[in-house]
Write a protein that holds these residues in place. Sequence first.
Motif, PDB file in Angstrom:
ATOM      1  N   CYS A 152      -4.427   5.095   2.569  1.00  0.00           N
ATOM      2  CA  CYS A 152      -4.049   3.678   2.473  1.00  0.00           C
ATOM      3  C   CYS A 152      -3.903   3.036   3.854  1.00  0.00           C
ATOM      4  O   CYS A 152      -4.100   1.826   3.991  1.00  0.00           O
TER       5      CYS A 152
ATOM      6  N   GLY B  94       8.546   7.831  -1.981  1.00  0.00           N
ATOM      7  CA  GLY B  94       8.531   6.843  -3.048  1.00  0.00           C
ATOM      8  C   GLY B  94       8.447   5.399  -2.582  1.00  0.00           C
ATOM      9  O   GLY B  94       8.488   4.483  -3.388  1.00  0.00           O
ATOM     10  N   ARG B  95       8.341   5.168  -1.269  1.00  0.00           N
ATOM     11  CA  ARG B  95       8.299   3.806  -0.741  1.00  0.00           C
ATOM     12  C   ARG B  95       6.925   3.526  -0.138  1.00  0.00           C
ATOM     13  O   ARG B  95       6.286   4.401   0.424  1.00  0.00           O
ATOM     14  N   SER B  96       6.499   2.287  -0.239  1.00  0.00           N
ATOM     15  CA  SER B  96       5.205   1.856   0.264  1.00  0.00           C
ATOM     16  C   SER B  96       5.367   1.135   1.591  1.00  0.00           C
ATOM     17  O   SER B  96       6.485   0.917   2.050  1.00  0.00           O
TER      18      SER B  96
ATOM     19  N   VAL C 176       2.754   4.936   8.196  1.00  0.00           N
ATOM     20  CA  VAL C 176       2.576   6.115   7.357  1.00  0.00           C
ATOM     21  C   VAL C 176       3.172   7.358   8.016  1.00  0.00           C
ATOM     22  O   VAL C 176       3.850   8.152   7.368  1.00  0.00           O
TER      23      VAL C 176
ATOM     24  N   LEU D 243       0.838  -1.201   0.000  1.00  0.00           N
ATOM     25  CA  LEU D 243       0.000   0.000   0.000  1.00  0.00           C
ATOM     26  C   LEU D 243       0.874   1.254   0.000  1.00  0.00           C
ATOM     27  O   LEU D 243       1.950   1.266   0.603  1.00  0.00           O
ATOM     28  N   SER D 244       0.391   2.295  -0.644  1.00  0.00           N
ATOM     29  CA  SER D 244       1.104   3.581  -0.636  1.00  0.00           C
ATOM     30  C   SER D 244       1.131   4.135   0.776  1.00  0.00           C
ATOM     31  O   SER D 244       0.200   3.939   1.555  1.00  0.00           O
ATOM     32  N   SER D 245       2.176   4.856   1.085  1.00  0.00           N
ATOM     33  CA  SER D 245       2.327   5.428   2.425  1.00  0.00           C
ATOM     34  C   SER D 245       1.536   6.722   2.562  1.00  0.00           C
ATOM     35  O   SER D 245       2.101   7.819   2.674  1.00  0.00           O
ATOM     36  N   THR D 246       0.208   6.571   2.554  1.00  0.00           N
ATOM     37  CA  THR D 246      -0.693   7.717   2.718  1.00  0.00           C
ATOM     38  C   THR D 246      -1.701   7.390   3.811  1.00  0.00           C
ATOM     39  O   THR D 246      -1.945   6.211   4.106  1.00  0.00           O
TER      40      THR D 246
ATOM     41  N   ASP E 271       7.661  -1.271   6.895  1.00  0.00           N
ATOM     42  CA  ASP E 271       7.888   0.039   6.279  1.00  0.00           C
ATOM     43  C   ASP E 271       9.364   0.203   5.962  1.00  0.00           C
ATOM     44  O   ASP E 271      10.173  -0.677   6.251  1.00  0.00           O
TER      45      ASP E 271
ATOM     46  N   ARG F 245       7.484   6.443   6.917  1.00  0.00           N
ATOM     47  CA  ARG F 245       7.379   6.862   5.516  1.00  0.00           C
ATOM     48  C   ARG F 245       8.726   7.311   4.967  1.00  0.00           C
ATOM     49  O   ARG F 245       9.471   8.031   5.614  1.00  0.00           O
TER      50      ARG F 245
END
Length: 144
Positions: free
Chosen positions: A25, A69-71, A62, A19-22, A91, A66
């Motif tokens: 997500c 550019g890394r998930s 997240v 998953l994207s680090s947002t 992470d 974080r």
Amino acid sequence: MNQPAPQLAAPTHTFTQLLSSTRHCAQLARLLAVTQLRSWGAGQDLTERAETVVAELSANAVLHGRSPGRSFRLTLVLDPSGGRLRVEVTDARGDLLPHITPTDTDTLHTGGRGLPFVAALADHWDCVPYPPSGKTVRAVLSTP
């Protein structure tokens, strides 16, 4: 002579999602975990505890893990015969290790409460390196 057929142990179930680090997500990780556990037939108590653990560990990945550019990765491993669920969140920031800070008396302080929740809901939790530069925070929950 007839002998009863041996009983086979229930298979171990595994789910992994990158998953994207947002923040969105991190919320999605919680929803995916609940959906997956329900599809495996996990009990309501285990599913509810896992939902909180996944939410806290994903939010920490997240906010604190974080790297541009890394998930982050969510992994669930359910062993029905052993009555255990392992939740892993990986992470990219192995240099920032999680720790439980002493209780803050400032009731308006909103951070730093996630890992005490994880510690209270899980049988145990730990953090291991994820080479080359990341970490995996793991929590094990038993079925009641």
